[in-house]
Design a protein around this motif. Structure first.
Motif, PDB file in Angstrom:
ATOM      1  N   VAL A   1       0.858  -1.188   0.000  1.00  0.00           N
ATOM      2  CA  VAL A   1       0.000   0.000   0.000  1.00  0.00           C
ATOM      3  C   VAL A   1       0.895   1.240   0.000  1.00  0.00           C
ATOM      4  CG1 VAL A   1      -1.822   1.278   1.173  1.00  0.00           C
ATOM      5  CG2 VAL A   1      -1.786  -1.223   1.285  1.00  0.00           C
ATOM      6  N   THR A   2       0.740   2.082  -1.008  1.00  0.00           N
ATOM      7  CA  THR A   2       1.535   3.301  -1.120  1.00  0.00           C
ATOM      8  C   THR A   2       0.603   4.488  -1.314  1.00  0.00           C
ATOM      9  OG1 THR A   2       1.767   2.989  -3.513  1.00  0.00           O
ATOM     10  CG2 THR A   2       3.501   2.091  -2.108  1.00  0.00           C
ATOM     11  N   ASN A   3       1.164   5.691  -1.317  1.00  0.00           N
ATOM     12  CA  ASN A   3       0.380   6.887  -1.633  1.00  0.00           C
ATOM     13  C   ASN A   3       1.095   7.665  -2.721  1.00  0.00           C
ATOM     14  OD1 ASN A   3       2.243   7.533   0.769  1.00  0.00           O
ATOM     15  ND2 ASN A   3       1.741   9.571  -0.020  1.00  0.00           N
ATOM     16  N   GLN A   4       0.291   8.375  -3.507  1.00  0.00           N
ATOM     17  CA  GLN A   4       0.847   9.070  -4.660  1.00  0.00           C
ATOM     18  C   GLN A   4      -0.078  10.203  -5.058  1.00  0.00           C
ATOM     19  OE1 GLN A   4       3.374  10.163  -6.443  1.00  0.00           O
ATOM     20  NE2 GLN A   4       4.047   8.077  -6.937  1.00  0.00           N
ATOM     21  N   SER A   5       0.454  11.232  -5.689  1.00  0.00           N
ATOM     22  CA  SER A   5      -0.386  12.290  -6.242  1.00  0.00           C
ATOM     23  C   SER A   5      -1.022  11.785  -7.528  1.00  0.00           C
ATOM     24  CB  SER A   5       0.435  13.542  -6.523  1.00  0.00           C
ATOM     25  OG  SER A   5       1.349  13.304  -7.578  1.00  0.00           O
ATOM     26  N   ILE A   6      -2.194  12.278  -7.842  1.00  0.00           N
ATOM     27  CA  ILE A   6      -2.888  11.836  -9.050  1.00  0.00           C
ATOM     28  C   ILE A   6      -2.059  12.147 -10.288  1.00  0.00           C
ATOM     29  CG2 ILE A   6      -4.919  12.275 -10.493  1.00  0.00           C
ATOM     30  CD1 ILE A   6      -6.564  12.542  -7.986  1.00  0.00           C
ATOM     31  N   ALA A   7      -1.388  13.280 -10.289  1.00  0.00           N
ATOM     32  CA  ALA A   7      -0.589  13.679 -11.446  1.00  0.00           C
ATOM     33  C   ALA A   7       0.515  12.672 -11.747  1.00  0.00           C
ATOM     34  CB  ALA A   7       0.004  15.063 -11.219  1.00  0.00           C
ATOM     35  N   ASN A   8       0.997  11.970 -10.726  1.00  0.00           N
ATOM     36  CA  ASN A   8       2.109  11.028 -10.899  1.00  0.00           C
ATOM     37  C   ASN A   8       1.662   9.571 -10.947  1.00  0.00           C
ATOM     38  OD1 ASN A   8       4.046  13.085 -10.936  1.00  0.00           O
ATOM     39  ND2 ASN A   8       4.199  13.108  -8.714  1.00  0.00           N
ATOM     40  N   LEU A   9       0.352   9.322 -11.007  1.00  0.00           N
ATOM     41  CA  LEU A   9      -0.127   7.948 -11.104  1.00  0.00           C
ATOM     42  C   LEU A   9       0.256   7.336 -12.442  1.00  0.00           C
ATOM     43  CD1 LEU A   9      -3.746   8.102  -9.611  1.00  0.00           C
ATOM     44  CD2 LEU A   9      -1.734   7.040  -8.579  1.00  0.00           C
ATOM     45  N   THR A  10       0.536   6.052 -12.424  1.00  0.00           N
ATOM     46  CA  THR A  10       0.746   5.287 -13.645  1.00  0.00           C
ATOM     47  C   THR A  10      -0.202   4.087 -13.621  1.00  0.00           C
ATOM     48  OG1 THR A  10       2.521   4.011 -12.583  1.00  0.00           O
ATOM     49  CG2 THR A  10       3.156   5.973 -13.851  1.00  0.00           C
ATOM     50  N   ASP A  11      -0.467   3.541 -14.785  1.00  0.00           N
ATOM     51  CA  ASP A  11      -1.428   2.442 -14.880  1.00  0.00           C
ATOM     52  C   ASP A  11      -0.761   1.115 -14.531  1.00  0.00           C
ATOM     53  OD1 ASP A  11      -3.869   1.286 -15.259  1.00  0.00           O
ATOM     54  OD2 ASP A  11      -3.714   1.180 -17.444  1.00  0.00           O
ATOM     55  N   THR A  12      -0.226   1.055 -13.315  1.00  0.00           N
ATOM     56  CA  THR A  12       0.485  -0.139 -12.865  1.00  0.00           C
ATOM     57  C   THR A  12      -0.066  -0.677 -11.550  1.00  0.00           C
ATOM     58  OG1 THR A  12       2.134   1.252 -11.750  1.00  0.00           O
ATOM     59  CG2 THR A  12       2.634   0.555 -14.001  1.00  0.00           C
ATOM     60  N   TYR A  13      -1.171  -0.127 -11.095  1.00  0.00           N
ATOM     61  CA  TYR A  13      -1.729  -0.523  -9.798  1.00  0.00           C
ATOM     62  C   TYR A  13      -2.935  -1.442  -9.996  1.00  0.00           C
ATOM     63  CZ  TYR A  13       1.083   3.437  -8.247  1.00  0.00           C
ATOM     64  OH  TYR A  13       2.114   4.305  -8.007  1.00  0.00           O
ATOM     65  N   ASP A  14      -3.152  -2.300  -9.011  1.00  0.00           N
ATOM     66  CA  ASP A  14      -4.314  -3.184  -9.050  1.00  0.00           C
ATOM     67  C   ASP A  14      -5.557  -2.486  -8.507  1.00  0.00           C
ATOM     68  OD1 ASP A  14      -2.584  -5.257  -9.900  1.00  0.00           O
ATOM     69  OD2 ASP A  14      -2.024  -5.630  -7.823  1.00  0.00           O
ATOM     70  N   MET A  15      -5.359  -1.590  -7.554  1.00  0.00           N
ATOM     71  CA  MET A  15      -6.482  -0.894  -6.930  1.00  0.00           C
ATOM     72  C   MET A  15      -6.063   0.534  -6.586  1.00  0.00           C
ATOM     73  SD  MET A  15      -8.580  -1.880  -3.441  1.00  0.00           S
ATOM     74  CE  MET A  15      -9.375  -3.301  -4.213  1.00  0.00           C
TER      75      MET A  15
END
Length: 676
Positions: A440-454
């Protein structure tokens, strides 16, 4: 995870504003540490600081050269901070190459004026990255082997030099004029006592998740320039004052009801000490009239700062009372502390009146706030997403299934405040449940990548998050500290862990059937099915020519077959429609598996599965569905059958056989020993 409701124009417009504001603040937020460092050095070592040192603060004369000490303060604010912003802006657009060109371009506006060029950096950085990206696309794939480094280096150097000159001669005068006008406007508002009126715009903007955009995208650059000239700035506290939010939470502690009252003390501690202002937004959304309390508190705090001539030397990020006091100018402690206290008191008084006046009415709670923000009926149950898969994953062309929840990200606008706290709470719950392999991590929306399951995100930010992570399951929350969705995620992980491996590969999120080789190699053990679950798929529950022509009718037809099998009642059938409004049960390969909500399990008398085939595909929220399998599972007895059904639909040949089957026995034969 998807919903049926398309975003409204208003929601899309707000998301667009949030996106632009987040881009501006995205250039500042990663560099907040540098701003704090500059603020601490300024507060300590300038001539009026706590520990005046000429060599560091930039005052006094160097005995060896008889020149004024350069110090750290001036070079940091003149060169370091703008160049960091320019580099970050370019990197956001075109990675490191864009960052380098953006920094070169920023240097042009930095040296052309004697004011800190933050606004110029926020223009030239992204411009440098964007234009370099466009230039590289011109000869992409056309460079002869062995000349790549030569072309790349010289193109970046030449274009960077051109942009630096452009910034010096064209952008610098414009930004200098704008900065002077903005400073004059602020001074005019201060002199005429109207600066407190900015709270009318700032406080509602915060609740709409524009807080980082307002604070770090607008107020921080202007505040830094004012601080450099005057040693402090009131602008740093227009948005960051923790008093108004604390007043609302204290009012809930005394006059709230239910879950809101119970959670308010913890939220107040996190907001005031931790500096995460987003924690109190849902409490206002439960009772929108409370925005008057934060506006009143904000105006009072600003008026106090104006009267006492108080301010901070640098941004307070996060907006914690600790950060505020750490950045307070030496002569401003009385005014700053008083502004926080009075802002809290006024906000508390107004909020208390509003809450007491509405005590006899139906009291909203955090779950109601979620429903309001999501704009849909019913409640999503994460545990039952075992069957739902991810329609978004199908659109994205990837495989995003319930068996792959190993990487969860909690996303927010800046990726530092609410997301960090939410990720911590969720991480602890998952760890306590024994799922050590789930990250479980946290990230800004601007830096999200399509590599997460949820992806776990606030509903107001979901549209932007979905654009970044189309293959992930999307979970929306409203209470960052104690959302019930966290427990539902844990329940889902528990269920998956108890039944792994679960053969959903080739079904959820997959628009093309698996190859024959994939089907042949996909033998996976099926969970044990209790004896009591035998005959869950009965001949009379198989229909080869469905009568329905739309999704609602198909769900009703599947529900009727479950009722006729004696498995469910009318309440369960109604919950099947409710589930579809919340989360699509489209699985891919022409299959949908409608089922009831998690809350409707009490209306299941026994496990049952139904099968309906349609001659003409049904429009299932934009996806073509030929096969509808209704599910009613009691005590997990249906999971073995469901696993076999999933395996069948992952096999191209088996799907073709189902399409051509002429008798009920053929269908039962295809599913094999589905009732064994």
């Amino acid at each position: 995870m998807s919903t049926t409701a398309a975003p409204s124009r208003g929601h899309a417009a707000r998301a667009g504003v949030q996106k632009f504001g987040a881009f501006l603040s995205g250039m500042i937020m990663p560099n907040i540490g540098a701003f704090i460092a500059w603020g601490l050095i300024t507060a300590l070592f300038i001539q009026t600081g706590w520990l005046p040192v000429g060599q560091l603060g930039g005052f006094g004369t160097n005995p060896a050269t008889h020149q004024t000490w350069t110090g750290l303060v001036s070079p940091m604010i003149t060169y370091l901070l703008p160049l960091l912003i320019g580099y970050t802006g370019g990197k956001m657009v075109y990675d490191v190459r864009g960052g380098v060109v953006g920094a070169i371009a920023t240097m042009g506006v930095v040296v052309g004026t004697d004011i800190p060029m933050f606004i110029g950096a926020m223009i030239m950085g992204p411009l440098g990255g964007w234009t370099m990206k466009k230039i590289d696309s011109i000869w992409d794939g056309k460079i002869r082997p062995g000349f790549e480094m030569l072309v790349n280096n010289f193109s970046a150097g030449i274009w960077g030099a051109i942009l630096a000159l452009f910034g010096f001669f064209a952008i610098d005068p414009v930004v200098t004029t704008f900065s002077a006008a903005a400073g004059t406007a602020v001074q005019f508002m201060v002199s005429n006592g109207i600066l407190p009126l900015t709270s009318i715009f700032i406080e509602p903007a915060k609740v709409l998740f524009l807080n980082n955009a307002v604070n770090h995208g607008i107020l921080t650059p202007l505040g830094i320039q004012q601080s450099a000239a005057q040693g402090k700035s009131i602008l740093f506290l227009l948005e960051a004052n923790p008093g108004p939010g604390l007043g609302v939470l204290l009012a809930y502690m005394f006059f709230g009801k239910g879950a809101a009252k119970a959670s308010a003390p913890g939220a107040a501690l996190i907001q005031f000490i931790g500096g995460i202002h987003e924690i109190y937004f849902p409490y206002i959304l439960m009772r929108p009239l409370l925005i008057l309390a934060t506006i009143g508190g904000g105006m009072t705090g600003i008026a106090t700062l104006v009267v006492t001539h108080a301010g901070l030397v640098a941004p307070a990020a996060p907006g914690s009372i600790i950060a505020v006091l750490a950045q307070t100018a030496r002569d401003s402690y009385f005014g700053v502390v008083l502004s926080v206290i009075l802002a809290c008191a006024v906000s508390f008084a107004i909020a208390s009146i509003i809450l007491r006046a509405s005590r006899n009415r139906e009291e909203g709670d955090l779950a109601a706030a979620t429903a309001s923000m999501e704009g849909m009926k019913g409640r999503k149950s994460m545990a039952s997403t075992l069957l739902a898969g991810s329609a978004a994953g199908a659109a994205g062309g990837g495989v995003a299934t319930a068996t792959q929840i190993k990487n969860i990200v909690f996303a927010c606008d800046a990726g530092m405040g609410s997301s960090a706290m939410g990720a911590s709470v969720l991480r602890n719950k998952i760890k306590a449940a024994g799922h050590k392999d789930v990250k479980v991590t946290n990230q800004s929306i601007a830096n999200l990548t399509d590599t997460y399951d949820m992806v776990v995100v606030h509903q107001d930010l979901a549209l932007r998050a979905e654009q970044k992570t189309p293959s992930a399951q999307m979970v929306t929350v409203d209470n960052f500290m104690g959302s019930p969705k966290y427990d539902e995620i844990v329940a889902l992980l528990d269920e998956l862990s108890a039944n792994e491996p679960f053969p959903f590969e080739g079904v959820a999120g997959k628009t093309e059937p698996a190859s024959e080789a994939e089907a042949a190699s996909s033998h996976v053990p099926v969970p044990h099915v209790h004896a009591e679950s035998q005959q869950v798929l009965r001949p009379e529950s198989i229909v080869l020519a469905g009568a329905s022509v739309d999704m609602a009718g198909a769900i009703e037809e599947a529900g009727r077959l479950l009722k006729e099998a004696g498995a469910v009642d009318d309440e369960y059938v109604a919950s099947m429609h409710e589930r579809e409004r919340s989360v699509s049960t489209f699985m891919g390969n022409g299959l949908a598996i409608p089922h009831g909500t998690n809350e409707a399990k009490g209306h299941i008398a026994s496990s049952a599965v139904t099968f309906v085939r349609y001659d003409q595909p049904i429009d299932w929220q934009g996806k073509p569905v030929t096969f509808v399998v209704g599910i009613a599972g009691k005590d997990k007895e249906h999971l073995g059958i469901l696993a076999k059904i999933a395996k069948v639909f992952g096999d191209r040949e088996q799907v073709a056989r189902l399409e051509k089957a002429e008798t009920v026995n053929e269908v039962l034969d295809i599913f094999g020993k589905v009732n064994a």
